[in-house]
Design an enzyme around this catalytic site. Structure first.
Site, short mmCIF file in Angstrom:
data_model
loop_
_atom_site.label_atom_id
_atom_site.label_comp_id
_atom_site.label_asym_id
_atom_site.label_seq_id
_atom_site.Cartn_x
_atom_site.Cartn_y
_atom_site.Cartn_z
N GLU A 39 37.99 56.25 31.07
CA GLU A 39 38.49 56.93 29.76
C GLU A 39 39.48 58.12 30.39
O GLU A 39 39.01 58.82 31.01
CB GLU A 39 37.36 57.41 29.09
CG GLU A 39 37.66 58.42 27.89
CD GLU A 39 36.44 58.97 27.32
OE1 GLU A 39 36.64 60.24 26.70
OE2 GLU A 39 35.29 58.63 27.51
N LYS B 116 28.31 58.05 20.83
CA LYS B 116 28.23 58.80 22.14
C LYS B 116 27.48 59.95 21.70
O LYS B 116 27.78 60.85 20.84
CB LYS B 116 29.60 59.23 22.45
CG LYS B 116 29.78 60.17 23.63
CD LYS B 116 30.97 60.48 24.24
CE LYS B 116 31.63 61.83 23.31
NZ LYS B 116 32.85 62.20 23.79
#
Length: 214
Positions: A48, A134
């Site tokens: 990411e 998340k």
């Protein structure tokens, strides 16, 4: 607004099989594709890149063009989401519940991991069609918090982010996290900026071994 179930299901299965995401925040990245290669050599295949890194879309494009599985994080707006997807991001990550980002992901058929902390925010992320939720900052609440969340939400895929390291990653996974995010423990900004790929691989190997993946 929900993402197509096949998009979410496929992303969840891939995360379950390969449950570490490297989160890169650095003042510079000399070679994004080489960074991904170094991480993969250490067993980390999800990368990411974040909007807090300069020229992030250029790094995304270079890594994606080289065939690496990359996404973009710290996505706050639909415009950022669209720009990241256009540069090759295969998944999106937000720091909190961002409906417009979820909408952009849905329109493009790209999975999104929405950030949340409280039970109410987890429910909102699910309603927005998150492929996973998340939990940030994970270290502040600890692995036990994941067990607590799985009480009312037994089937919600949770990702631990924030303060996760080789010393505690396995605890989060054992507590029910689908995946964990590896930040400065694996990709310290100074090491990334220096292009020390051997050190990145060493750190990735240590992290994945601590997760029982080595």
């Amino acid at each position: 607004m929900n993402l197509p179930s096949t998009v979410a299901t496929t992303a969840r299965a891939a995360l379950a099989a390969d449950p570490v995401i490297a989160v890169v925040r650095a003042p510079r990245i000399p070679d994004a594709a080489a960074l991904c290669e170094a991480l993969a050599a250490g067993g980390i295949n999800w990368v990411e890149f974040t909007y807090t890194t300069p020229d992030v879309t250029e790094h995304l494009k270079k890594a994606a063009d080289a065939g690496w599985r990359v996404g973009v994080g710290t996505v706050l707006t639909a415009e950022q989401a669209t720009r990241g997807i256009g540069a090759g991001a295969g998944f999106l990550v937000t720091p909190g519940c961002r409906p417009e980002v979820a909408g952009a992901a849905h329109a493009a058929g790209v999975p999104v991991v929405l950030g949340a902390l409280t039970p109410t925010e987890v429910a909102l992320a699910v309603d927005l069609g998150a492929a996973a939720v998340k939990i940030f900052p994970a270290k502040a609440f600890g692995p036990g918090y994941f067990k607590d969340l799985h009480g009312p939400y037994p089937d919600v895929p949770l990702v631990a982010s924030g303060g996760v390291n080789a010393g505690n990653a396995a605890e989060f996974l054992a507590a029910g996290a689908l995946a964990v995010c590896a930040g400065t423990d694996v990709v310290p900004p100074a090491v990334v900026a220096a292009g020390d790929w051997a050190e990145i691989t060493r750190r990735a190997l240590a992290f994945t071994a601590a997760c029982g993946r080595g």
